[in-house]
Design a protein around this motif. Structure first.
Motif, PDB file in Angstrom:
ATOM      1  N   VAL A  21      38.493  44.463  46.344  1.00 51.66           N
ATOM      2  CA  VAL A  21      38.911  43.693  45.180  1.00 51.66           C
ATOM      3  C   VAL A  21      37.672  43.100  44.510  1.00 51.66           C
ATOM      4  CG1 VAL A  21      40.320  41.781  44.353  1.00 51.66           C
ATOM      5  CG2 VAL A  21      41.076  43.126  46.335  1.00 51.66           C
ATOM      6  N   PRO A  22      37.510  43.297  43.182  1.00 52.22           N
ATOM      7  CA  PRO A  22      36.358  42.683  42.500  1.00 52.22           C
ATOM      8  C   PRO A  22      36.319  41.179  42.748  1.00 52.22           C
ATOM      9  CG  PRO A  22      37.486  44.228  41.057  1.00 52.22           C
ATOM     10  CD  PRO A  22      38.344  44.093  42.283  1.00 52.22           C
ATOM     11  N   LEU A  23      35.109  40.647  42.919  1.00 52.15           N
ATOM     12  CA  LEU A  23      34.969  39.257  43.301  1.00 52.15           C
ATOM     13  C   LEU A  23      35.542  38.296  42.262  1.00 52.15           C
ATOM     14  CD1 LEU A  23      31.428  39.190  44.960  1.00 52.15           C
ATOM     15  CD2 LEU A  23      33.665  39.583  45.998  1.00 52.15           C
TER      16      LEU A  23
ATOM     17  N   GLU B  88      39.966  34.453  41.078  1.00 50.75           N
ATOM     18  CA  GLU B  88      41.146  34.056  40.329  1.00 50.75           C
ATOM     19  C   GLU B  88      42.356  33.925  41.250  1.00 50.75           C
ATOM     20  OE1 GLU B  88      43.344  32.747  37.190  1.00 50.75           O
ATOM     21  OE2 GLU B  88      41.177  33.111  37.223  1.00 50.75           O
ATOM     22  N   ILE B  89      42.458  34.815  42.221  1.00 46.69           N
ATOM     23  CA  ILE B  89      43.547  34.721  43.207  1.00 46.69           C
ATOM     24  C   ILE B  89      43.419  33.441  44.015  1.00 46.69           C
ATOM     25  CG2 ILE B  89      44.516  35.759  45.302  1.00 46.69           C
ATOM     26  CD1 ILE B  89      43.720  38.500  44.124  1.00 46.69           C
ATOM     27  N   PHE B  90      42.191  33.150  44.481  1.00 46.90           N
ATOM     28  CA  PHE B  90      41.961  31.947  45.282  1.00 46.90           C
ATOM     29  C   PHE B  90      42.269  30.671  44.495  1.00 46.90           C
ATOM     30  CE2 PHE B  90      38.646  33.773  48.502  1.00 46.90           C
ATOM     31  CZ  PHE B  90      39.618  34.634  48.978  1.00 46.90           C
ATOM     32  N   LEU B  91      42.020  30.715  43.187  1.00 45.41           N
ATOM     33  CA  LEU B  91      42.304  29.550  42.350  1.00 45.41           C
ATOM     34  C   LEU B  91      43.786  29.214  42.310  1.00 45.41           C
ATOM     35  CD1 LEU B  91      39.914  30.116  39.307  1.00 45.41           C
ATOM     36  CD2 LEU B  91      39.879  28.168  40.866  1.00 45.41           C
TER      37      LEU B  91
ATOM     38  N   GLN C 162      32.680  38.826  52.350  1.00 50.31           N
ATOM     39  CA  GLN C 162      32.832  38.681  50.904  1.00 50.31           C
ATOM     40  C   GLN C 162      33.844  37.598  50.549  1.00 50.31           C
ATOM     41  OE1 GLN C 162      32.765  41.560  52.507  1.00 50.31           O
ATOM     42  NE2 GLN C 162      31.161  42.846  51.561  1.00 50.31           N
ATOM     43  N   TRP C 163      34.967  37.559  51.282  1.00 50.06           N
ATOM     44  CA  TRP C 163      35.972  36.519  51.023  1.00 50.06           C
ATOM     45  C   TRP C 163      35.378  35.143  51.298  1.00 50.06           C
ATOM     46  CZ3 TRP C 163      41.836  37.231  51.723  1.00 50.06           C
ATOM     47  CH2 TRP C 163      42.236  38.450  51.146  1.00 50.06           C
TER      48      TRP C 163
END
Length: 268
Positions: free
Chosen positions: A25-27, A32-35, A52-53
Motif C-alpha cells: 500500500v502506498p505510504l 490516510e487510513i491511519f488518520l 513500513q507501517w
C-alpha cells in the motif's frame, strides 16, 4: 509435528515479508487510513505489523495531521513540539483534574482545612467573571478559610512510567477577587507529591493583600511546573484566605474556576 512446521513456515514467510519487501500500500494511502483509525490502535497494533507501517505510525506528518483534523492547535505557533505524537495525546487527554472548581456542587470534593469565622460559603459572583460560564464562587469569612484537593495522577490516567519519562507540563490556574468594601487576603499552595505524599516541588507565592475600597476585579494566578524530575504521583491543590477587617459574614476573598491540567510543555 506437521502443524508445528507449517506454523513456523508461515511465521518465517510473514517475517520475510515484513523485513524484506515494501508495503504493497502506498505510504500516503496508508497514512490516510491511519488518520481514520482510533489513535490507540495505530500505536498498539498498526505500528507493530511491519517496518513500513511502523514508520508511518511514528511519522510527524501523521500526528500533525491528526492534530489539525481534531483541532489541537499550538497557542504559540513559534513553538514547535519535539514529539507531535506526544503533543496529540496530551491535548486529547487535557482536562481540568480538579472536581467542582466553580462551586456548582457546594463544597463537594473539597477537603476543608480551615473554616474560620462564619465558614466557607458558595454564592453568585458579585462582578462578571472573564469566563461568562462562571456564575458562582467560594467565599471566605473573617477567620482563615482554606480548602484542598488531592489529585491521584494514576487514577486520572497518567501512569508512573509516563510521568517519569515525559515529565509533561503541569499547569495550575486560580481566579480570585476581593469585595470592594472590605480588605482581604488570598493564599495558594500547590505541591507535586511522590508516592509517599512527600513534596517533590512546591508553588507557594506570597500572600496577596487587598485594601478596602478596591475595584473588586478578578485576578488570575498561574504557574507551570516543568522539569520536576521523576517520582511525581499526586498533586495537592490548596487555596483560601479571609477578610482583613474581622467583619461578621462573608466579606473575605472569593475564589473560583480553579484548574490543574497536564499539558504539552510548548502549550502550557
Amino acid at each position: 509435528m506437521g502443524a508445528t512446521q507449517s506454523s513456523a513456515s508461515a511465521a518465517g514467510s510473514s517475517q520475510g515479508l515484513s523485513q524484506e519487501h515494501p508495503c504493497p500500500v502506498p505510504l500516503e494511502i496508508l497514512e490516510e487510513i491511519f488518520l481514520n483509525l482510533p489513535p490507540e490502535q495505530v500505536v498498539w497494533v498498526c505500528r507493530l505489523v511491519c517496518h513500513q507501517w511502523g514508520q508511518v505510525a511514528d511519522s510527524e506528518s501523521l500526528w500533525r495531521g491528526r492534530c489539525r483534523r481534531e483541532g489541537y492547535r499550538l497557542r504559540d505557533a513559534s513553538k514547535i513540539p519535539k514529539d507531535w505524537r506526544l503533543f496529540y495525546f496530551l491535548c486529547k487527554k487535557r482536562r481540568n483534574l480538579l472536581k467542582n472548581p466553580k462551586g456548582e456542587n457546594k463544597m463537594k470534593n473539597w477537603q476543608i482545612l480551615e473554616n474560620g469565622g462564619d465558614q466557607w460559603k458558595v454564592e453568585g459572583v458579585m462582578v462578571p467573571h472573564p469566563n461568562e460560564k462562571v456564575q458562582q464562587n467560594f467565599v471566605t469569612s473573617y477567620g482563615m478559610c482554606k480548602k484542598s484537593q488531592l489529585i491521584d495522577l494514576g487514577v486520572e490516567g497518567y501512569n508512573a512510567l509516563f510521568m517519569d519519562h515525559f515529565q509533561p507540563g503541569i499547569k495550575i490556574s486560580d481566579w480570585y477577587a476581593p469585595r470592594w468594601d472590605c480588605g482581604s487576603e488570598y493564599t495558594i499552595r500547590v505541591e507535586l507529591l511522590n508516592q509517599r505524599k512527600k513534596a517533590v516541588q512546591t508553588f507557594a507565592p506570597d500572600t496577596v493583600y487587598f485594601e478596602q475600597w478596591n475595584d473588586q476585579t478578578w485576578n488570575q494566578m498561574t504557574h507551570v511546573f516543568q522539569d520536576y524530575g521523576p517520582g511525581v504521583r499526586y498533586i495537592r491543590f490548596t487555596h483560601g484566605g479571609k477578610d482583613a477587617q474581622f467583619w461578621a459574614g462573608w466579606y473575605g476573598i472569593r475564589v473560583t474556576d480553579s484548574c490543574v491540567e497536564i499539558c504539552p510543555a510548548v502549550d502550557a
